[in-house]
Design an enzyme around this catalytic site. Structure first.
Site, short mmCIF file in Angstrom:
data_model
loop_
_atom_site.label_atom_id
_atom_site.label_comp_id
_atom_site.label_asym_id
_atom_site.label_seq_id
_atom_site.Cartn_x
_atom_site.Cartn_y
_atom_site.Cartn_z
N HIS A 155 -11.45 -5.61 8.42
CA HIS A 155 -12.10 -5.38 7.13
C HIS A 155 -13.38 -4.57 7.26
CE1 HIS A 155 -9.58 -8.96 6.48
NE2 HIS A 155 -9.56 -8.64 5.19
N PHE A 177 -6.74 -1.36 5.27
CA PHE A 177 -5.36 -1.61 4.85
C PHE A 177 -4.58 -0.33 4.61
CE2 PHE A 177 -6.77 -5.89 2.80
CZ PHE A 177 -7.08 -6.38 4.07
N GLU A 211 0.81 -1.21 0.00
CA GLU A 211 0.00 0.00 0.00
C GLU A 211 0.85 1.27 0.00
OE1 GLU A 211 -2.66 -3.27 1.22
OE2 GLU A 211 -0.63 -2.66 1.83
#
Length: 658
Positions: free
Chosen positions: A464, A423, A397
């Site tokens: 998540h 993330f 990322e």
């Protein structure tokens, strides 16, 4: 020291020498000024000039270089005016950052130099982005980026080399191995014998070069860069050198053994090369005296100009204006033709139409190419736009956000998908410390949209399901968009991509396939900073965004007698403060609903703003309703308890009774 000069003419040899002499004389002057208290700090590159000069002379003027704070020779070899450099170091307006940053923490498009930030690592990924732009445009250009041996310990180093290798980007990764990271010796920084050995792990060509031998640096880098232009690929260079002064002058060098200092003093790149040129009859002492006199005169003249320039006078309007790159919003209206779309389809259609509008727009993310992304938003994009523009990325990322920044430097827009908003923590640093600050620091746009699939309601657990907008709403320089409906999502995404500033675009996963709406089929835009008034009433103002808007709608449907203004913020930065304050002044009561946990969320700032600016209009305290102060749980019944939907109904009814 041995010099192989058979293939270098005398004019070039003298040019190499003068280009090393100039930063050395500037440094010597700066050390005097530092002792006199006329500059605040100095990072010395004495003894390392051959690297900066040799690499820069091997590069073409139109090729980007990303230097560090010991690379003065790069700036002087690129002929950056000394007056501007001195103003930069003194915090004057004629510097490159208007007094907002120091040292070499700046860039200049005029000279194709992109300076560092103190976090070191991000510039490596930025170099990848610049090189990607070069490759996409078939420019046959090399991008050179510098780091120290200490910086190779950062994760950004691994990510940048891995991306460059996978994508075969023409990046020259230059490691200046000068023995120490501040006081930490190389034996405590890495365990391999040579940092160049790491190239094997990336399938990358690597070389070890004597960083104190100007001829070797210039010749080898000239050969390597020319080869890279013809055959684009990354190359890793380890320059063996030494830092003759402290990390910065205040830290000194007492931790360095004296015999080591003595050894490297004998390898001084400038003195040795001067002796060689004199021995070869290429340079005389008289020539050298003339060179030094001219350079010292240039230094003194530029210093006098910098010292006499007026100090910066703070101006609040200027400071606030420069946080963002100017953006002239263009309102694009749509035709009457519509189709019913799910929230996710509106995002996909909007992104596709923006890629058609901006023909070099690049989208990047994990699994977004042939697979179409985990949510299938980019399904079919490869067939429509090709793999150059729809790019699968490694799991990195940080580096991919940095690539987006590099593309922006090269004037290419990009959209980066976080597979899940959670993330983004792995890419937090380049967002808040590079993208957010770069325009304020040196007037460079960060034309990057980061898509953030977020939120609960899908039983995905702590990693998540977060809605982490508050991480970014408090960071000046970022824009934060959070639509609740398909129509808004499509139009706001188009605006986000048009906007040359960094935008965090939040997309609630629970809305992806549950919310439908008639959406115009053609391309259109919606303005930032304009909330939507979804319901009107006189009793109370409800403020929310994202999934919270739909929870509020369901409660109002359950209680049709409640007369409420319901405000969907749509964008959190910029914020439609006028809509909020106007409504609260009318109703006298306000309740703010957010999915994020309470403490530190945007509801707290909204509440404070209302209390400060509407106090005399209020008939009750401002109420905030949010999720529990825990990480978000996985199992359905715990997630339902965690979320504030049921508590919102209770608090709304109680506030109405106040």
């Amino acid at each position: 020291m041995q010099y192989q000069t058979d293939q270098i003419d005398q004019t070039t040899l003298l040019h190499l020498y003068k280009n090393m002499l100039k930063p050395r004389l500037i440094e010597e002057k700066m050390l005097v000024l530092l002792r006199q208290g006329k500059i605040s700090k100095w990072f010395s590159g004495i003894g390392q000039e051959a690297i900066s000069v040799g690499v820069t002379m091997a590069m073409k003027d139109e090729e980007y270089i990303l230097p560090m704070h010991r690379n003065l020779g790069i700036f002087t070899t690129r002929n950056v005016p000394l007056f501007r450099l001195f103003c930069q170091w003194q915090g004057k307006m004629s510097g490159f950052t208007k007094g907002r940053d120091r040292s070499f923490h700046f860039g200049t498009q005029e000279y194709k130099l992109i300076g560092m930030i103190s976090h070191l690592g991000p510039q490596l990924g930025v170099a990848d982005g610049i090189a990607l732009a070069s490759k996409l445009k078939n420019r046959q250009e090399v991008t050179a980026v510098f780091t120290g041996e200490g910086g190779t310990s950062e994760g950004d180093f691994h990510e940048a080399l891995n991306v460059a290798s996978v994508w075969q980007l023409p990046v020259l990764f230059c490691i200046e191995n000068n023995g120490y990271g501040l006081s930490t010796p190389t034996s405590e920084q890495y365990f391999c014998e040579n940092l160049a050995d790491r190239g094997v792990g990336y399938g990358m060509e690597s070389h070890i070069i004597d960083g104190n031998n100007i001829v070797e640096v210039y010749q080898k880098i000239s050969e390597i860069t020319e080869s890279m232009r013809q055959n684009p690929r990354p190359v890793l260079i380890e320059f063996k050198t030494f830092r003759m002064r402290g990390h910065e002058e205040a830290s000194g060098t007492k931790y360095v053994p004296q015999d080591l200092m003595d050894f490297w003093e004998q390898k001084d790149p400038l003195n040795n090369f001067k002796s060689f040129l004199i021995e070869q009859g290429i340079l005389t002492e008289t020539d050298d005296d003339v060179f030094r006199s001219k350079i010292k005169a240039e230094i003194d003249t530029a210093l006098d100009m910098a010292f006499t320039e007026d100090a910066i006078v703070p101006d609040m309007e200027t400071e606030l204006r420069d946080v963002y790159h100017p953006f002239e919003y263009e309102h694009v209206t749509h035709k009457e033709k519509t189709e019913e779309l799910r929230f996710i389809d509106a995002i996909s259609t909007g992104l596709k139409q923006s890629m058609e509008k901006h023909t070099d727009l690049v989208v990047m993310g994990q699994d977004i190419a042939d697979y179409g992304g985990v949510f299938k938003i980019t399904e079919g994009f490869v067939e429509a736009f090709g793999k150059d523009r729809v790019r699968n990325t490694p799991i990195c990322e940080s580096s991919i956000i940095e690539v987006g920044m590099g593309l922006s430097i090269a004037n290419i827009k990009s959209v980066v998908e976080m597979q899940f908003a959670d993330f983004v923590s792995s890419g937090f640093n380049p967002i808040v410390n590079y993208l957010a600050k770069v325009h304020y620091r040196w007037n460079q746009k960060a034309d990057v949209v980061v898509r953030m699939p977020c939120g609960a309601g899908v039983a995905a657990g702590p990693f998540h399901s977060q809605t982490n907008e508050a991480w970014f709403t408090k960071t000046p320089g970022l824009k934060v968009v959070y639509p609740a409906f398909p129509y808004d999502a499509k139009g706001l995404l188009a605006t986000a991509i048009n906007d040359p500033n960094p935008v965090l675009f939040f997309e609630h996963k629970a809305l992806y396939r549950t919310v439908r709406q008639d959406v115009p089929t053609d391309y259109y835009t919606l303005p930032f900073g304009k909330a939507a008034l979804l319901n009107e009433g006189q009793e109370i103002t409800i403020i929310s965004y994202g999934a919270g808007v739909h929870w509020a709608i369901s409660i109002l449907e359950k209680h049709p007698n409640i007369q409420a203004d319901l405000i969907d913020l749509r964008t959190l930065q910029p914020l439609d403060t006028e809509a909020i304050l106007t409504s609260v002044k009318k109703t006298g009561k306000a309740i703010i609903l957010q999915e994020d946990s309470l403490f530190g969320g945007i509801a707290s700032d909204l509440s404070a703003m209302i209390m400060e600016q509407c106090f005399e209009y209020l008939d009750a305290p401002v109420k905030r309703v949010a999720s529990m102060e825990t990480p978000i749980p996985f199992i359905g019944q715990l997630e339902e308890q965690y979320l504030p939907k049921s508590r919102f109904e209770i608090e709304l009814l109680e506030l109405l009774k106040y």
